[in-house]
Design an enzyme around this catalytic site. Structure first.
Site, PDB file in Angstrom:
ATOM      1  N   SER A  30       0.833  -1.193   0.000  1.00 57.04           N
ATOM      2  CA  SER A  30       0.000   0.000   0.000  1.00 57.04           C
ATOM      3  C   SER A  30       0.879   1.258   0.000  1.00 57.04           C
ATOM      4  O   SER A  30       1.658   1.473  -0.914  1.00 57.04           O
ATOM      5  CB  SER A  30      -0.969  -0.039   1.182  1.00 57.04           C
ATOM      6  OG  SER A  30      -1.980   0.926   1.063  1.00 57.04           O
ATOM      7  N   ASP A  53     -10.503  -4.020  -4.254  1.00 56.53           N
ATOM      8  CA  ASP A  53      -9.618  -2.959  -3.787  1.00 56.53           C
ATOM      9  C   ASP A  53      -9.708  -1.762  -4.731  1.00 56.53           C
ATOM     10  O   ASP A  53      -9.470  -1.910  -5.935  1.00 56.53           O
ATOM     11  CB  ASP A  53      -8.179  -3.497  -3.752  1.00 56.53           C
ATOM     12  CG  ASP A  53      -7.174  -2.510  -3.193  1.00 56.53           C
ATOM     13  OD1 ASP A  53      -7.559  -1.370  -2.843  1.00 56.53           O
ATOM     14  OD2 ASP A  53      -5.993  -2.883  -3.090  1.00 56.53           O
ATOM     15  N   HIS A  58      -8.061  -5.118   0.112  1.00 56.41           N
ATOM     16  CA  HIS A  58      -6.862  -4.307   0.321  1.00 56.41           C
ATOM     17  C   HIS A  58      -6.291  -4.632   1.703  1.00 56.41           C
ATOM     18  O   HIS A  58      -7.027  -4.793   2.672  1.00 56.41           O
ATOM     19  CB  HIS A  58      -7.197  -2.817   0.244  1.00 56.41           C
ATOM     20  CG  HIS A  58      -6.000  -1.938   0.382  1.00 56.41           C
ATOM     21  ND1 HIS A  58      -5.168  -1.660  -0.687  1.00 56.41           N
ATOM     22  CD2 HIS A  58      -5.469  -1.299   1.459  1.00 56.41           C
ATOM     23  CE1 HIS A  58      -4.179  -0.889  -0.270  1.00 56.41           C
ATOM     24  NE2 HIS A  58      -4.347  -0.655   1.027  1.00 56.41           N
TER      25      HIS A  58
END
Length: 310
Positions: free
Chosen positions: A159, A253, A283
């Site tokens: 991320s 996501d 995610h």
């Protein structure tokens, strides 16, 4: 879109309890609360725990704390992976990545260095970028002390950490050291453009479109609007010469298209890229092995890629 039962239950619980990141008034207290949850019995089940096949120690890198995972056996110098945690550049810590980092260390017989970095909004862009680069430089300078080989280093991150890993790889390409590989786990590579996956999964658990945009504003602060590739690595003038890359994305996501667009940019530049999208995954799933079983497959794939490249 089929989620495992435990993933569905986790998603429902999260939806019922989550708070918009811009609604947070005291960020240090918010981070402390999340860390306390990680240490709880439920948190240990969700985030996973470090494997006993690796040992961990806490060190200081300049003014940053870092967890170092290494295999219980192995002849130095070992390969090294510098791993940056996620959290929207606003929250998160190395402990949330220990399930992954410790297993990579044990299975690949390498040293995994997982540092903290300065978080927004108190420390906006490019503070985290500078910290990520300084950690890489420190690892190279202290290779003998760490028992690692300075010419067998990879960067990895998920991320926001995937963003920092990608930015660090670009920086290292232009000024050294030479990296062997980068592993980008559902990375954020573009700060402004809105791609179809963001609309398709705008209300997804773990990361919604609204929180995704809030993280960007909080991280960039007064730099919001910048086209600097250190914020949006997909905007780099060139991606040629980057190391072998593995990009992992989650099916459910809003950031999914960030990964596929970055894959396309790297392939166009001649970079060898491995790409995988994990079905039924949310995610953050690689940091949520208790809630998302496909995290185990992603771990296997990451270890396989690093075995080939390191």
């Amino acid at each position: 879109m089929t989620m495992a039962l435990r993933t569905k239950l986790f998603a429902r619980l999260l939806k019922a309890t989550e708070t918009g990141i811009e609604d947070v008034e005291d960020y240090p207290a918010h981070r402390a609360k999340r860390a306390k949850l990680q240490r709880s019995a439920v948190g240990r089940w969700i985030f996973g725990t470090a494997t006993k096949a690796a040992v961990a120690e806490e060190i200081e890198i300049d003014d940053l704390r870092a967890l170092v995972h290494r295999p219980r056996s192995g002849v130095s110098p070992l390969p090294c992976v510098v791993n940056f945690h996620g959290g929207g550049w606003v929250q998160g810590n190395p402990e949330q990545s220990q399930w992954l980092a410790s297993r990579v260390a044990a299975r690949n017989r390498c040293v995994v260095v997982s540092p903290t970095y300065r978080l927004g909004p108190e420390n906006p862009f490019p503070a985290a970028v500078h910290d990520a680069r300084s950690v890489l430089d420190w690892v190279v300078e202290h290779a003998d002390e760490l028992g690692v080989s300075p010419d067998r280093i990879a960067v990895m991150g998920d991320s926001a950490g995937g963003n920092l890993a990608a930015v660090t790889a670009l920086d290292a390409r232009d000024g050294g050291p030479e990296l062997r590989a980068q592993v980008l786990i559902y990375p954020g590579v573009e700060m402004y453009d809105r791609w179809p996956s963001e609309d398709e999964h705008a209300e997804a658990p773990v990361l919604s479109s609204a929180n995704m945009r809030a993280f960007t504003r909080l991280y960039l602060g007064e730099s919001f609007g910048t086209t600097d590739h250190r914020a949006s690595p997909i905007r780099a003038t060139s991606h040629a010469g980057l190391p072998k890359t593995f990009i992992l994305t989650a099916e459910i996501d809003p950031l999914k298209d960030n990964g596929s667009h970055y894959r396309d940019a790297l392939v166009e530049a001649g970079v060898p890229v491995r790409f995988a999208e994990y079905p039924g995954a949310l995610h953050g799933f690689v940091s949520l092995p208790g809630a998302v079983p496909v995290a185990q497959r992603a771990l296997d794939d990451i270890c396989d890629f690093l075995r080939e490249t390191l």
